[in-house]
Enzyme design. Structure first.
Site, short mmCIF file in Angstrom:
data_model
loop_
_atom_site.label_atom_id
_atom_site.label_comp_id
_atom_site.label_asym_id
_atom_site.label_seq_id
_atom_site.Cartn_x
_atom_site.Cartn_y
_atom_site.Cartn_z
N GLN A 156 35.53 41.97 33.68
CA GLN A 156 34.91 40.65 33.79
C GLN A 156 33.39 40.74 33.92
O GLN A 156 32.86 41.55 34.67
CB GLN A 156 35.45 39.89 35.00
CG GLN A 156 34.96 38.45 35.04
CD GLN A 156 35.43 37.68 36.24
OE1 GLN A 156 34.89 37.86 37.32
NE2 GLN A 156 36.42 36.82 36.06
N CYS A 185 33.09 31.23 39.18
CA CYS A 185 32.45 31.52 40.46
C CYS A 185 31.71 30.28 40.98
O CYS A 185 30.83 29.76 40.31
CB CYS A 185 31.46 32.67 40.32
SG CYS A 185 30.59 33.04 41.86
N HIS A 251 42.00 28.70 37.59
CA HIS A 251 42.01 28.54 39.05
C HIS A 251 42.15 27.05 39.33
O HIS A 251 41.29 26.26 38.94
CB HIS A 251 40.71 29.09 39.64
CG HIS A 251 40.70 29.13 41.13
ND1 HIS A 251 39.94 30.03 41.83
CD2 HIS A 251 41.36 28.41 42.05
CE1 HIS A 251 40.12 29.84 43.13
NE2 HIS A 251 40.99 28.86 43.28
#
Length: 423
Positions: A156, A185, A251
């Site tokens: 990643q 993030c 997510h």
């Protein structure tokens, strides 16, 4: 030990760099942590599937191998052909279900190998900074190590420049199965550096990052967070698929929902994404033990589940082990039994892997604190001894674990027969 990287000139488009022969033990000895302020970038917060969760033409069948993957008249693969190609590669990898999520300073090689021993089918590296990775050889050799058993593997990167990302991706493509772009993030450093979930405000840039890799024959995956509005999330996922994404990890929290204990991940949104795109989809969020894993797979229909925070405390989650915190109360307690494994055992296994695959001591210190946290609460003076060490050694750490065991109060990991049977 030799690094998997050798000095070489910058990449030209479509030409990957030469590397030294890739050896099973080709990892680099690590001495000091990198000095760049971008080192501690951020982590994505936590995290065999039923056949019903496939596109209309089930790519898991033997006929799914893309015999018709051919360019359209303009020279690019059609959307249908790209999806077939993505599924063919995923199937070739064995359709991994249980995946180690990317974690800053915590999903490094020895920890990945420990999780693989206890049931993980695939893993992500920690997030790497694409610009630093292309510019700094010390950063490359310290922050990315792997071995032949470390597959399937997602490497990643965070990025906001397509050309820089392509150069970084070209260096690791020979040693992984996917180059992943972190679009998830939510931390302040990602805001300052303009990457991760903060690129959700600039979708043309997001698309260009994915397209740059896809058009240069890089197997690109993406890890995202959801938008507050479901329709925006669906449009986002479809855009990534059209840009050339091979695998999409979702997510189920928004950018503002940073606290995984306060905000539950939205599995319904993940299911909606899975139904809207034709490529493999993975779920991230709400995973504490194997019952959660199976519930997530069933409710969302995804191909696999990512876990992060839970694995840090208990790297054997995917083998069906759970900490006492997640042993059901009352009558349910009778259904759980001592798994004859505890976190001290796992810490020793991890340390042995670190001796085989050296990593920075900051990573080792972090894992020891996570795995032995419950033990340290019982014996805080041992934790204080650990914190007082300015320089760690394996001898000290092994002795520390022995001290904890001799002090008594063993904290076992538990198993539920149903968890072990399904895993």
């Amino acid at each position: 030990m030799r690094s998997i990287f050798s000095p070489h000139p910058p990449l030209k488009p479509l030409i990957f760099p030469l590397t030294r022969p890739f050896m099973a033990s080709s990892v680099s000895q690590v001495l000091d942590p990198p000095t760049s302020p971008d080192d501690s970038i951020c982590s994505s917060s936590p995290l065999h599937h039923q056949d019903a969760a496939q596109p209309e033409e089930d790519p898991s069948s033997s006929s799914a191998v893309p015999s018709c993957v051919s360019p359209s008249p303009n020279g690019y693969l059609t959307g249908e052909s790209r999806a077939e190609r993505a599924w063919a590669h995923w199937i070739e990898l064995g359709r991994p279900k249980f995946v180690v999520a990317p974690m800053v300073d915590n999903s490094e090689l020895p920890f990945r190998m420990l999780c693989r021993k206890y049931g993980a089918d695939a893993a992500y590296t920690p997030m790497l900074h694409s610009r630093i990775f292309t510019e700094n050889e010390k950063y490359r050799t310290q922050e990315f190590t792997t071995c032949k058993e470390d597959r399937p593997l997602f490497v990643q990167f965070c990025a906001n420049d397509p050309d820089t990302l392509l150069e970084a991706a070209g260096r690791v493509q020979p040693h992984c199965d996917y180059v992943d772009i972190n679009f998830g993030c939510p931390q302040r450093i990602a805001r300052r550096g303009y990457y991760g979930a903060f690129l959700m405000d600039n979708l043309p840039l997001v698309k260009s990052l994915v397209e740059k890799l896809a058009q240069n024959h890089i197997r690109v995956s993406c890890k995202i967070r959801i938008f507050p509005k479901l329709e925006d999330t669906i449009s986002y996922a479809k855009m990534l698929e059209e840009a050339g994404c091979w695998v999409l990890a979702v997510h189920g929290r928004t950018r503002d929902e940073k606290d995984g204990k306060k905000f539950r991940a939205d599995w319904k949104a993940i299911k909606a994404v899975r139904e809207a795109v034709r490529i493999p989809v993975l779920a991230n969020g709400n995973i504490r033990h194997m019952e959660d894993v199976h519930d997530c797979l069933e409710e969302t229909g995804v191909e696999g589940v990512l876990s992060a925070e839970t694995l840090l405390e208990n790297p054997a989650v995917f083998a069906g082990y759970r900490t006492p915190e997640w042993v059901s109360a009352g009558e349910e307690e009778e259904k759980h039994r001592d798994g004859l494994l505890d976190q001290a055992d796992l810490a020793v296994e991890y340390l042995k892997l670190c001796e085989e695959y050296p990593v920075p001591w900051r990573m080792i210190r972090s894992h020891v604190h996570k795995m032995l946290g419950e033990w340290f609460r019982v014996h805080p003076h041992v934790r204080e001894d650990l914190n007082s060490q300015s320089k760690l050694t394996f001898e000290f750490l092994y002795d520390m674990v022995d001290r904890l065991k001799k002090l008594g109060g063993r904290i076992p990991l538990y198993v539920k027969d149903a968890d072990v049977a399904k895993s």
